[in-house]
Design a protein around this motif. Structure first.
Motif, short mmCIF file in Angstrom:
data_model
loop_
_atom_site.label_atom_id
_atom_site.label_comp_id
_atom_site.label_asym_id
_atom_site.label_seq_id
_atom_site.Cartn_x
_atom_site.Cartn_y
_atom_site.Cartn_z
N TRP A 1 -4.59 10.84 4.84
CA TRP A 1 -3.93 10.81 6.14
C TRP A 1 -4.04 9.43 6.78
CZ3 TRP A 1 -0.67 12.17 9.64
CH2 TRP A 1 -0.88 11.85 10.99
N PHE A 2 -5.25 8.87 6.79
CA PHE A 2 -5.43 7.55 7.38
C PHE A 2 -4.71 6.47 6.57
CE2 PHE A 2 -9.37 9.50 9.28
CZ PHE A 2 -8.91 9.45 10.59
N GLY A 3 -4.62 6.66 5.26
CA GLY A 3 -3.88 5.71 4.44
C GLY A 3 -2.40 5.71 4.78
N MET A 4 -1.83 6.88 5.00
CA MET A 4 -0.42 6.96 5.40
C MET A 4 -0.20 6.30 6.75
SD MET A 4 0.46 10.86 4.20
CE MET A 4 2.01 10.81 5.10
N GLY B 1 1.06 6.96 -6.58
CA GLY B 1 0.05 8.00 -6.41
C GLY B 1 -1.36 7.53 -6.72
N ALA B 2 -2.24 8.51 -6.91
CA ALA B 2 -3.67 8.21 -7.04
C ALA B 2 -3.97 7.31 -8.23
CB ALA B 2 -4.45 9.51 -7.15
N ASP B 3 -3.50 7.68 -9.39
CA ASP B 3 -3.83 6.92 -10.59
C ASP B 3 -3.10 5.58 -10.61
OD1 ASP B 3 -5.45 8.97 -11.43
OD2 ASP B 3 -3.83 9.98 -12.53
N ARG B 4 -1.81 5.60 -10.30
CA ARG B 4 -1.01 4.39 -10.42
C ARG B 4 -1.33 3.37 -9.33
NH1 ARG B 4 4.67 3.44 -9.38
NH2 ARG B 4 4.79 5.55 -8.53
N GLY B 5 -1.70 3.86 -8.13
CA GLY B 5 -1.92 2.96 -7.01
C GLY B 5 -3.35 2.62 -6.71
N ASP C 1 0.84 -1.19 0.00
CA ASP C 1 0.00 0.00 0.00
C ASP C 1 0.88 1.25 0.00
OD1 ASP C 1 -1.59 2.26 1.28
OD2 ASP C 1 -3.16 0.75 1.09
N LEU C 2 1.94 1.20 0.81
CA LEU C 2 2.86 2.34 0.90
C LEU C 2 3.61 2.55 -0.41
CD1 LEU C 2 4.17 4.43 2.86
CD2 LEU C 2 5.88 2.68 3.37
N ALA D 1 -6.25 8.58 -1.94
CA ALA D 1 -5.51 8.74 -0.68
C ALA D 1 -4.00 8.67 -0.89
CB ALA D 1 -5.94 7.65 0.31
N GLY D 2 -3.57 8.06 -1.98
CA GLY D 2 -2.13 7.98 -2.23
C GLY D 2 -1.58 9.18 -2.96
N ARG D 3 -2.43 10.14 -3.38
CA ARG D 3 -1.95 11.29 -4.12
C ARG D 3 -1.21 12.25 -3.22
NH1 ARG D 3 -6.57 14.15 -7.17
NH2 ARG D 3 -6.38 12.24 -8.39
N PRO D 4 -0.01 12.70 -3.57
CA PRO D 4 0.71 13.66 -2.76
C PRO D 4 -0.04 14.97 -2.66
CG PRO D 4 2.03 12.90 -4.63
CD PRO D 4 0.68 12.32 -4.79
N SER D 5 0.02 15.58 -1.50
CA SER D 5 -0.63 16.86 -1.31
C SER D 5 0.05 17.94 -2.13
CB SER D 5 -0.63 17.24 0.17
OG SER D 5 0.68 17.27 0.65
N ARG D 6 -0.69 18.94 -2.57
CA ARG D 6 -0.14 20.03 -3.40
C ARG D 6 -0.15 21.34 -2.63
NH1 ARG D 6 -3.10 18.84 -9.22
NH2 ARG D 6 -2.33 16.72 -9.47
#
Length: 350
Positions: free
Chosen positions: A115-118, A35-39, A30-31, A345-350
């Motif tokens: 956040w919860f995913g991390m 990102g969002a699309d790939r994961g 999961d980690l 949830a995996g997308r990095p914040s901007r």
């Protein structure tokens, strides 16, 4: 009788290592899913696979702790008062991991799901590391019977660090093999290929870490090494053979057979540790016979185990079989909108 109870406790350790190990390892992927699309698909697969069984797997940890406390109280006290730091961190990791897994699935915003995913992924990596570190302290003879071992020096050692790293790598490999089988079963060919590559790479890493660990143990855990090279050597060889067989089966697309071979390899590792350490409960400190509770207590433990084997084990086996066949599906995880939110949830914040 003491030996019989010790074997029962170790069966619980083996079950927890295999079943919860695959759970913890899924957090590693999961980690690393991206990102969002790939994961997105990877995280959705993990959520579907863990949903029905993640809580049931921790039954084995409760079983081990209760039986160890009851049947071998002096050993339990010594461990709890010496390596309480990694055990506390592992306990916190289990709590945070379970809570974050549930909260991530029910989050109403992308930010909270991220956040919860991390938190879920980080806890999934750190928890087996600290459990492995605590096991390394016991295996290297750094848990005194008096329970006055150094809170940090007892587990911040080469053997404990090896145990932690090996636990994380083994869990990741086991999870990749299991998730590969789930993806094959459900016809998710792209995901199956993704997990197949990770299973092969993680399996090679586990093998390298195991070989390097031989050097560490020779200088830091003499009693354990003597047992591994002696009475436990056949089990070590069987475990290695099962691990190689699992990799070959994964490479050839025999996903279901690979799952059993991988589970057997991990079980063999834990069994080899127990056989190598016997007759010590605490290496060089306390034997199984000397640390056992009174006979009446051991009889009660055996009776309780017989009842549990009749009432609980069949239910757990049936749950695992239904999950393995894909008969249990988590409706929330199947909902398209929830799956999309989970992916983001995996997308990095901007």
């Amino acid at each position: 009788m003491a030996q019989a109870v010790a074997v029962i406790v170790w069966v619980g350790v083996v079950a927890y290592a295999v079943l919860a190990g695959a759970d913890f390892g899924s957090g590693t992927w999961d980690l690393l899913a991206g990102g969002a699309d790939r994961g997105a698909a990877v995280r959705h697969r993990i959520d579907r696979s863990l949903g029905p069984v993640w809580e049931a797997n921790h039954v084995w940890l409760v079983f081990v702790l209760v039986y160890l406390w009851t049947a071998f109280p002096s050993a339990f006290a010594a461990v709890a008062t010496t390596v309480y730091v990694p055990l506390l961190l592992a306990a916190l990791g289990i709590v945070f991991r379970g809570a974050s897994f549930m909260f991530r699935r029910s989050s109403s915003t992308v930010a909270s799901a991220r956040w919860f995913g991390m938190l879920f992924a980080a806890s999934s990596v750190l928890t087996p590391f600290f459990l492995g570190a605590a096991a390394g302290a016991v295996a290297s003879g750094r848990v005194p019977l008096e329970g006055d071992g150094a809170p940090l020096a007892s587990w911040v050692t080469p053997t404990s660090l090896l145990g932690g790293v090996l636990a994380v790598c083994t869990c990741a490999w086991l999870a990749a093999v299991f998730l590969h089988a789930d993806a094959v079963r459900d016809g998710e060919h792209d995901l199956a290929a993704w997990f197949r590559v990770r299973a092969l790479v993680a399996g090679a890493v586990v093998g390298v870490v195991g070989l390097l660990g031989e050097v560490v143990l020779r200088s830091d855990a003499a009693t354990l090494v003597e047992g591994l090279h002696g009475r436990a050597l056949p089990v070590v060889l069987l475990s290695a053979a099962a691990g190689v067989a699992a990799l070959v089966l994964v490479a050839r697309g025999r996903a279901e057979a690979a799952r059993f071979a991988a589970g057997g390899a991990v079980a063999g590792i834990v069994v080899a540790w127990g056989v190598a350490q016997y007759p010590w409960l605490l290496v060089d400190e306390l034997t199984v016979a000397d640390g056992a509770a009174p006979t009446a207590t051991l009889v009660g433990v055996l009776v309780a185990f017989a009842l549990a084997a009749l009432l609980v084990v069949p239910s757990l086996v049936w749950l695992l079989r239904l999950t393995d066949r894909g008969r249990l599906q988590d409706l929330r995880a199947r909902d398209d909108s929830s799956a999309a939110l989970l992916a983001r949830a995996g997308r990095p914040s901007r």
